[in-house]
Motif scaffolding. Structure first.
Motif, mmCIF file in Angstrom:
data_model
loop_
_atom_site.group_PDB
_atom_site.id
_atom_site.type_symbol
_atom_site.label_atom_id
_atom_site.label_comp_id
_atom_site.label_asym_id
_atom_site.label_seq_id
_atom_site.Cartn_x
_atom_site.Cartn_y
_atom_site.Cartn_z
ATOM 1 N N LEU A 55 -45.055 -128.441 -5.032
ATOM 2 C CA LEU A 55 -45.992 -128.108 -3.918
ATOM 3 C C LEU A 55 -45.494 -128.306 -2.358
ATOM 4 O O LEU A 55 -45.707 -127.562 -1.479
ATOM 5 C CB LEU A 55 -47.616 -128.688 -3.894
ATOM 6 C CG LEU A 55 -48.229 -128.406 -5.087
ATOM 7 C CD1 LEU A 55 -49.582 -128.860 -5.277
ATOM 8 C CD2 LEU A 55 -48.610 -126.683 -4.775
ATOM 9 N N PHE A 56 -44.623 -129.250 -2.194
ATOM 10 C CA PHE A 56 -44.027 -129.691 -1.077
ATOM 11 C C PHE A 56 -42.968 -128.427 -0.617
ATOM 12 O O PHE A 56 -42.916 -128.135 0.761
ATOM 13 C CB PHE A 56 -43.479 -130.894 -1.169
ATOM 14 C CG PHE A 56 -42.923 -131.344 0.252
ATOM 15 C CD1 PHE A 56 -43.592 -131.978 1.293
ATOM 16 C CD2 PHE A 56 -41.414 -131.181 0.425
ATOM 17 C CE1 PHE A 56 -42.934 -132.404 2.481
ATOM 18 C CE2 PHE A 56 -40.857 -131.718 1.728
ATOM 19 C CZ PHE A 56 -41.848 -132.318 2.713
ATOM 20 N N LEU A 57 -42.566 -127.797 -1.652
ATOM 21 C CA LEU A 57 -41.555 -126.816 -1.647
ATOM 22 C C LEU A 57 -42.168 -125.367 -1.517
ATOM 23 O O LEU A 57 -41.296 -124.561 -1.777
ATOM 24 C CB LEU A 57 -40.500 -126.833 -2.446
ATOM 25 C CG LEU A 57 -39.556 -128.205 -2.378
ATOM 26 C CD1 LEU A 57 -38.383 -128.347 -3.357
ATOM 27 C CD2 LEU A 57 -38.862 -128.356 -1.069
ATOM 28 N N SER A 58 -43.502 -125.328 -1.432
ATOM 29 C CA SER A 58 -44.306 -124.225 -1.672
ATOM 30 C C SER A 58 -43.945 -123.054 -0.563
ATOM 31 O O SER A 58 -44.022 -121.936 -0.989
ATOM 32 C CB SER A 58 -45.840 -124.444 -1.548
ATOM 33 O OG SER A 58 -46.014 -124.835 -0.486
ATOM 34 N N PHE A 59 -43.223 -123.394 0.522
ATOM 35 C CA PHE A 59 -43.028 -122.300 1.458
ATOM 36 C C PHE A 59 -41.771 -121.407 0.900
ATOM 37 O O PHE A 59 -41.555 -120.492 1.282
ATOM 38 C CB PHE A 59 -42.325 -123.219 2.809
ATOM 39 C CG PHE A 59 -41.371 -124.012 2.589
ATOM 40 C CD1 PHE A 59 -39.967 -123.430 2.733
ATOM 41 C CD2 PHE A 59 -41.474 -125.318 2.363
ATOM 42 C CE1 PHE A 59 -38.924 -124.504 2.717
ATOM 43 C CE2 PHE A 59 -40.317 -126.286 2.099
ATOM 44 C CZ PHE A 59 -38.963 -125.644 2.423
ATOM 45 N N LEU A 60 -41.230 -122.022 0.116
ATOM 46 C CA LEU A 60 -40.111 -120.947 -0.601
ATOM 47 C C LEU A 60 -40.695 -120.273 -1.734
ATOM 48 O O LEU A 60 -40.074 -119.399 -2.550
ATOM 49 C CB LEU A 60 -39.137 -122.108 -1.678
ATOM 50 C CG LEU A 60 -38.207 -122.830 -0.813
ATOM 51 C CD1 LEU A 60 -37.493 -123.931 -1.368
ATOM 52 C CD2 LEU A 60 -37.495 -122.314 0.271
ATOM 53 N N VAL A 119 -44.303 -122.257 -6.352
ATOM 54 C CA VAL A 119 -45.732 -122.260 -6.584
ATOM 55 C C VAL A 119 -46.085 -121.536 -7.886
ATOM 56 O O VAL A 119 -47.078 -121.949 -8.516
ATOM 57 C CB VAL A 119 -46.356 -121.210 -5.551
ATOM 58 C CG1 VAL A 119 -47.944 -120.816 -5.783
ATOM 59 C CG2 VAL A 119 -46.340 -121.743 -4.068
ATOM 60 N N PHE A 120 -45.157 -120.688 -8.359
ATOM 61 C CA PHE A 120 -45.341 -120.037 -9.547
ATOM 62 C C PHE A 120 -45.356 -121.202 -10.803
ATOM 63 O O PHE A 120 -45.979 -121.208 -11.702
ATOM 64 C CB PHE A 120 -44.368 -118.835 -9.928
ATOM 65 C CG PHE A 120 -44.403 -117.898 -9.003
ATOM 66 C CD1 PHE A 120 -45.490 -117.420 -8.439
ATOM 67 C CD2 PHE A 120 -43.123 -117.202 -8.672
ATOM 68 C CE1 PHE A 120 -45.745 -116.292 -7.605
ATOM 69 C CE2 PHE A 120 -43.275 -116.059 -7.642
ATOM 70 C CZ PHE A 120 -44.565 -115.766 -7.327
ATOM 71 N N LYS A 166 -48.120 -114.619 -13.701
ATOM 72 C CA LYS A 166 -49.260 -113.835 -14.260
ATOM 73 C C LYS A 166 -50.712 -114.519 -13.535
ATOM 74 O O LYS A 166 -51.558 -113.740 -13.197
ATOM 75 C CB LYS A 166 -49.345 -114.092 -15.615
ATOM 76 C CG LYS A 166 -48.391 -113.264 -16.512
ATOM 77 C CD LYS A 166 -48.365 -113.459 -18.047
ATOM 78 C CE LYS A 166 -47.162 -112.806 -18.622
ATOM 79 N NZ LYS A 166 -47.296 -112.763 -19.975
ATOM 80 N N VAL A 167 -50.803 -115.699 -13.394
ATOM 81 C CA VAL A 167 -51.879 -116.491 -12.793
ATOM 82 C C VAL A 167 -51.942 -116.050 -11.419
ATOM 83 O O VAL A 167 -53.154 -115.714 -10.557
ATOM 84 C CB VAL A 167 -51.891 -117.820 -12.723
ATOM 85 C CG1 VAL A 167 -52.861 -118.476 -11.994
ATOM 86 C CG2 VAL A 167 -51.998 -118.092 -14.270
ATOM 87 N N PHE A 168 -50.908 -115.825 -10.591
ATOM 88 C CA PHE A 168 -50.713 -115.673 -9.210
ATOM 89 C C PHE A 168 -51.298 -113.837 -9.319
ATOM 90 O O PHE A 168 -52.342 -113.764 -8.204
ATOM 91 C CB PHE A 168 -49.233 -115.397 -8.814
ATOM 92 C CG PHE A 168 -49.211 -115.082 -7.320
ATOM 93 C CD1 PHE A 168 -49.407 -115.703 -6.181
ATOM 94 C CD2 PHE A 168 -48.735 -113.785 -7.215
ATOM 95 C CE1 PHE A 168 -49.303 -115.352 -4.951
ATOM 96 C CE2 PHE A 168 -48.498 -113.199 -5.834
ATOM 97 C CZ PHE A 168 -48.942 -114.047 -4.819
ATOM 98 N N PRO A 177 -49.271 -132.909 -0.790
ATOM 99 C CA PRO A 177 -48.933 -132.192 -1.604
ATOM 100 C C PRO A 177 -49.162 -132.790 -3.102
ATOM 101 O O PRO A 177 -49.492 -132.177 -4.078
ATOM 102 C CB PRO A 177 -47.488 -131.781 -1.665
ATOM 103 C CG PRO A 177 -47.273 -131.879 -0.198
ATOM 104 C CD PRO A 177 -48.056 -133.146 0.183
ATOM 105 N N PHE A 178 -48.876 -134.138 -3.255
ATOM 106 C CA PHE A 178 -49.021 -134.819 -4.474
ATOM 107 C C PHE A 178 -50.691 -135.042 -4.693
ATOM 108 O O PHE A 178 -51.094 -134.887 -5.981
ATOM 109 C CB PHE A 178 -48.384 -136.295 -4.367
ATOM 110 C CG PHE A 178 -46.944 -136.149 -4.181
ATOM 111 C CD1 PHE A 178 -46.098 -136.124 -5.108
ATOM 112 C CD2 PHE A 178 -46.364 -136.067 -3.080
ATOM 113 C CE1 PHE A 178 -44.764 -135.881 -5.065
ATOM 114 C CE2 PHE A 178 -45.122 -135.958 -2.692
ATOM 115 C CZ PHE A 178 -44.106 -135.909 -3.752
#
Length: 233
Positions: free
Chosen positions: A26-31, A35-36, A71-73, A196-197
């Motif tokens: 989640l901390f790297l979600s900007f990538l 997120v997937f 798929k969830v996304f 994020p945690f």
């Protein structure tokens, strides 16, 4: 259920490792791609809870995890289209009204009315999406068929159940609690690092609450109507 849901992410020998991985992702979600994997893990958690497993799953089989998350996304994106479309339509209508009527008081009143009505519609639909979306993801997880997430017959079994509503409220309460914790953490320097945690922990706990509620619904397993399947009052 609330206390059990809060405890669930800490169960198992791999709990610390799992929370650490989820928080980093989640901390790297900007990538975007991380997120997937998080969404895939939430789907895997739901599947595990529905199967009656006592401990959270671990991060492995990353290819399957990422595909599940994709798929969830897609399901979440599809459900978000309706309130988004209304908001965009309101912007276009407001611009058109100002363009046709100039800057007079009549045009301003019309624009204000458009914004008010659109705002109320977006708010109501957003709340509806927030309530139905977990049910849609559960429908997908149960069948491994993305089309089930949009099947009215599947969604009615969950959305109109008091048991599902209870699980959803527990998950919502956990989300609010996480928001408070994150707000407190933001008061200190390390808040942005720990947020994020906390978010990942809350999502896993919320998945447990929803999954447990669905597992306890006789109507879902039997595929028929039961007293619990009646619309909530």
């Amino acid at each position: 259920m609330f206390q059990e849901a809060l405890q669930y992410p800490r169960d198992g020998d791999s709990a610390v490792k799992t929370i650490a991985i989820g928080g980093v992702l989640l901390f790297l979600s900007f990538l975007v791609v991380p997120v997937f994997f998080v969404l895939g893990y939430i789907a895997r958690t739901l599947r595990s809870v529905l199967d009656g497993d006592a401990e959270p799953p671990v991060f492995d089989d990353w290819g399957d995890l990422g595909m599940d998350g994709l798929k969830v996304f897609v399901i979440g994106f599809a459900y978000s289209l309706v309130p988004t479309a209304i908001a965009l339509a309101a912007v276009v209508a407001s611009g058109a009204t100002l363009g046709l009527g100039g800057s007079g008081s009549g045009s301003g009143l019309a624009v204000g009315l458009i914004v008010l009505v659109a705002g109320l519609a977006v708010t109501v639909l957003s709340l509806a999406v927030a309530y139905v979306l977990p049910a849609a993801i559960v429908a997908y997880v149960r069948s491994d068929n993305i089309a089930a997430a949009f099947a009215p017959s599947e969604l009615r079994r969950f959305a109109f159940s008091r048991t599902y509503a209870t699980g959803w409220l527990v998950a919502f309460g956990i989300s609010l609690l996480a928001g408070v914790v994150i707000g407190l953490l933001n008061a200190v320097v390390i808040g942005a690092v720990l947020a994020p945690f906390v978010t990942f922990y809350a999502n896993v706990a919320g998945a447990y609450a929803v999954g447990t509620a669905v597992r306890e619904m006789p109507a879902v397993d039997a595929g028929g109507e039961t007293p619990d399947a009646r619309p909530a009052a």
